[in-house]
Write an enzyme that holds these catalytic residues in place. Structure first.
Site, mmCIF file in Angstrom:
data_model
loop_
_atom_site.group_PDB
_atom_site.id
_atom_site.type_symbol
_atom_site.label_atom_id
_atom_site.label_comp_id
_atom_site.label_asym_id
_atom_site.label_seq_id
_atom_site.Cartn_x
_atom_site.Cartn_y
_atom_site.Cartn_z
ATOM 1 N N GLU A 153 -8.228 -2.570 -7.451
ATOM 2 C CA GLU A 153 -6.980 -2.865 -6.754
ATOM 3 C C GLU A 153 -6.491 -4.281 -7.029
ATOM 4 O O GLU A 153 -5.283 -4.524 -7.129
ATOM 5 C CB GLU A 153 -7.158 -2.632 -5.253
ATOM 6 C CG GLU A 153 -7.391 -1.170 -4.910
ATOM 7 C CD GLU A 153 -7.703 -0.941 -3.446
ATOM 8 O OE1 GLU A 153 -6.743 -0.846 -2.665
ATOM 9 O OE2 GLU A 153 -8.894 -0.866 -3.085
ATOM 10 N N ILE A 202 -17.694 5.476 -2.175
ATOM 11 C CA ILE A 202 -18.371 6.775 -2.139
ATOM 12 C C ILE A 202 -17.993 7.601 -3.364
ATOM 13 O O ILE A 202 -18.848 8.204 -4.021
ATOM 14 C CB ILE A 202 -18.021 7.531 -0.841
ATOM 15 C CG1 ILE A 202 -18.569 6.787 0.377
ATOM 16 C CG2 ILE A 202 -18.560 8.958 -0.882
ATOM 17 C CD1 ILE A 202 -18.110 7.359 1.713
ATOM 18 N N GLY A 232 -14.005 5.826 0.465
ATOM 19 C CA GLY A 232 -14.792 4.670 0.864
ATOM 20 C C GLY A 232 -15.039 4.776 2.354
ATOM 21 O O GLY A 232 -15.184 5.878 2.880
ATOM 22 N N ASP A 283 0.818 -1.216 0.000
ATOM 23 C CA ASP A 283 0.000 0.000 0.000
ATOM 24 C C ASP A 283 0.851 1.264 0.000
ATOM 25 O O ASP A 283 0.392 2.328 -0.418
ATOM 26 C CB ASP A 283 -0.896 0.023 1.248
ATOM 27 C CG ASP A 283 -2.278 -0.545 0.978
ATOM 28 O OD1 ASP A 283 -2.409 -1.332 0.028
ATOM 29 O OD2 ASP A 283 -3.215 -0.198 1.715
#
EC number: 2.7.2.1
Length: 402
Positions: free
Chosen positions: A388, A335, A214, A152
């Site tokens: 992802e 979102i 999100g 990440d």
């Protein structure tokens, strides 16, 4: 080649098997409640495609090995399987939270890489041990198969020192590596590449502000295709207001609360990570519930919505200043991709920066990259769905190709 993507949590395994020749998922699923009396496995065949089939099983999974064995059985099942046997899997890509400064790009997993993941457990106490467990399970069940770690933090390793250092005594950075690492990097990298493709612009000339919104939320300033700043910090707590995380607050609030409320460090951490954000302000952490409450006149829900969008708007202004020239503001994740109310409110009043939203375009949902700004806007406002798992699979192939 088929690549198996694994995202291992403390009590869960999220997986997806992707045919990389077609860039299509063959199956995906989630093993939940590992270690509890009764676990759950949800398995999808041909996910997100016509004819998708969903299977659900409830059974105990003592550990991650048992959960992953069941997944392999499903993938290779004579009736419902998507491949004949394990030999049709060419590589395994793992999502890993934190690779620190040592890992600046995806790497083939070896003893050194596993050592780095262990070294950063103090900064990622929930995720790094679980990610390591997923790697060790894969090594046990798929002996000899290459495992690749996709971190990440990778995408944000291009940040300059002025952006990633905190104004604390420099010895704390030198001794403990306290600095901004940033997260959601796999999503931000995927979105950056997809935006360059969509706009037909060379990646090394692209300046964008990416908004991954999100339950967890982060933004990144991307200059010439590389991240130069991001909102999350040494942990995913910093930055934007989120579903249950507070985001930016005055650090002095923490010792004040610990003293006044008699909180331990762990309790203070739980308060900020799991009891704050949207949930802390209005009792709801799902934006859909929050909108329904707003429509019914719930003032705290309205306040939470305004606080949430205000923080995003504020960071757009900051990152515009950092970049100097902005080609696009890009919304993604749950979102960001689906909530036209949030996008409209975030972009409202930014006309002087060349940022505006066309109401009709903003209302469209089609699962494709798209403009939501008016024709002729100085800055494109885009919705670009993230993927992802595909990015992890592609990074895995890139590592194997060398």
């Amino acid at each position: 080649m088929n690549v198996l993507v694994i995202n291992s949590g403390s009590s869960s395994i999220k997986y997806q098997l992707i045919d990389m020749e077609r860039e299509v998922p063959l199956c995906s699923g989630l093993v939940e409640r590992i270690g509890e009396p009764m676990g759950k496995l949800t398995h999808k065949i041909r996910p997100d495609a016509e004819g998708e089939e969903k299977l659900t099983f409830e059974q105990p999974f003592t550990n991650h090995v048992e959960g992953m064995k069941r997944v392999v059985e499903l993938i290779t099942d004579a009736d419902k399987g998507v491949i004949k046997d394990k030999s049709e899997i060419g590589a395994i890509g793992h999502r890993v939270l934190l690779g620190g400064e040592e890992i600046k790009q995806s790497v083939r997993i070896d003893d050194w890489a596993k050592g780095v993941i262990r070294d950063y457990i103090p900064l990622g106490p929930l995720h790094n041990p679980a990610n390591l467990a997923g790697i060790e399970v894969a090594e046990e069940l798929f002996p000899g198969l290459p495992n690749v770690g996709v971190f990440d933090t990778e995408f944000h390793q291009s940040m300059p020192a002025k952006a990633y250092l905190y104004p604390l005594p420099i010895e704390l950075y030198e001794e403990l590596k306290i600095r901004r690492y940033g997260f959601h990097g796999t999503s931000h990298r995927y979105i950056t590449k997809r935006t360059a493709q969509y706009l037909g612009k060379p990646l090394d000339e692209l300046n964008i502000i990416t908004c991954h919104l999100g339950n967890g939320c982060s933004m990144a300033a991307v200059k010439n295709g590389k991240c130069v700043d991001t909102t999350m910090g040494i942990t995913p707590l910093e930055g934007l207001m989120m579903g249950t995380r507070c985001g930016d607050i005055d650090p002095a609030i923490v010792p004040f609360l610990m003293e006044k409320k008699n909180l331990s460090p762990a309790e203070a951490d739980t308060l900020m990570n799991k009891q704050s954000g949207l949930k802390g302000v209005c009792g709801m952490n799902d934006m859909r519930d929050l909108h329904a409450a707003r429509e019914n006149g719930n003032e705290r829900a309205q306040l939470a919505f305004e606080m949430f969008t205000y923080r995003i708007k504020k960071y757009i202004g900051a990152y515009y200043a950092v970049l100097g020239r902005v080609d696009a503001v890009v919304f993604t994740a749950g979102i960001g991709e689906n909530d036209d109310f949030v996008r409209a409110e975030v972009c409202a009043g930014l006309d002087s920066l060349g940022i505006a939203v066309d109401p009709a375009r903003n209302a469209v949902r089609n699962g494709q990259p798209r403009h939501i700004s008016p024709d002729g806007s100085r800055v494109a406002v885009l919705v670009v769905p993230t993927n992802e798992e595909l990015e992890i699979a592609q990074a895995t192939l890139d590592v194997l190709k060398g």
